[in-house]
Write a protein that holds these residues in place. Structure first.
Motif, PDB file in Angstrom:
ATOM      1  N   LYS A   7     -27.160  22.390  12.401  1.00 43.63           N
ATOM      2  CA  LYS A   7     -26.211  22.817  13.434  1.00 43.63           C
ATOM      3  C   LYS A   7     -26.336  21.965  14.673  1.00 43.63           C
ATOM      4  CE  LYS A   7     -27.189  27.304  13.701  1.00 43.63           C
ATOM      5  NZ  LYS A   7     -27.117  28.654  14.212  1.00 43.63           N
ATOM      6  N   GLU A   8     -25.203  21.750  15.312  1.00 39.73           N
ATOM      7  CA  GLU A   8     -25.217  21.042  16.581  1.00 39.73           C
ATOM      8  C   GLU A   8     -25.648  22.034  17.658  1.00 39.73           C
ATOM      9  OE1 GLU A   8     -21.997  18.983  19.491  1.00 39.73           O
ATOM     10  OE2 GLU A   8     -21.797  18.607  17.343  1.00 39.73           O
ATOM     11  N   LYS A   9     -26.603  21.642  18.476  1.00 42.38           N
ATOM     12  CA  LYS A   9     -27.122  22.531  19.509  1.00 42.38           C
ATOM     13  C   LYS A   9     -26.315  22.366  20.786  1.00 42.38           C
ATOM     14  CE  LYS A   9     -31.812  22.541  17.786  1.00 42.38           C
ATOM     15  NZ  LYS A   9     -33.204  22.252  18.082  1.00 42.38           N
ATOM     16  N   THR A  10     -26.073  23.489  21.453  1.00 42.25           N
ATOM     17  CA  THR A  10     -25.373  23.422  22.734  1.00 42.25           C
ATOM     18  C   THR A  10     -26.397  23.124  23.827  1.00 42.25           C
ATOM     19  OG1 THR A  10     -25.614  25.802  23.030  1.00 42.25           O
ATOM     20  CG2 THR A  10     -23.573  25.048  22.029  1.00 42.25           C
ATOM     21  N   PRO A  11     -26.011  22.348  24.825  1.00 43.27           N
ATOM     22  CA  PRO A  11     -26.960  22.035  25.903  1.00 43.27           C
ATOM     23  C   PRO A  11     -27.330  23.295  26.692  1.00 43.27           C
ATOM     24  CG  PRO A  11     -24.794  21.133  26.383  1.00 43.27           C
ATOM     25  CD  PRO A  11     -24.723  21.736  25.018  1.00 43.27           C
ATOM     26  N   LYS A  12     -28.557  23.362  27.129  1.00 44.98           N
ATOM     27  CA  LYS A  12     -29.032  24.520  27.891  1.00 44.98           C
ATOM     28  C   LYS A  12     -28.742  24.334  29.371  1.00 44.98           C
ATOM     29  CE  LYS A  12     -32.530  26.031  24.733  1.00 44.98           C
ATOM     30  NZ  LYS A  12     -33.751  26.747  24.625  1.00 44.98           N
ATOM     31  N   ASN A  13     -28.548  25.453  30.037  1.00 45.53           N
ATOM     32  CA  ASN A  13     -28.318  25.465  31.478  1.00 45.53           C
ATOM     33  C   ASN A  13     -29.543  26.124  32.114  1.00 45.53           C
ATOM     34  OD1 ASN A  13     -27.578  25.999  34.100  1.00 45.53           O
ATOM     35  ND2 ASN A  13     -25.535  26.713  33.587  1.00 45.53           N
TER      36      ASN A  13
END
Length: 54
Positions: A7-13
């Protein structure tokens, strides 16, 4: 090089993670931004930071 697998990971904030990690005694800011956090503090927001002791 081949394609990525998994899975492509979403960037963390980090600001959002920080705001969500607190135990808010007053309503938490609706937006998880630095500006919303600073505004909440200026308006008297109260929170606790949880400590995990082992």
């Amino acid at each position: 090089m081949g394609k990525k697998k998994g899975k492509e990971k979403t960037p963390k904030n980090p600001v959002e993670d920080f705001i969500n990690s607190m135990y808010w005694l007053t309503p938490k800011p609706e937006e998880a931004t630095e500006e919303a956090f600073e505004k909440a503090i200026a308006e008297g927001a109260k929170f606790r930071i949880s400590c995990n002791r082992n």
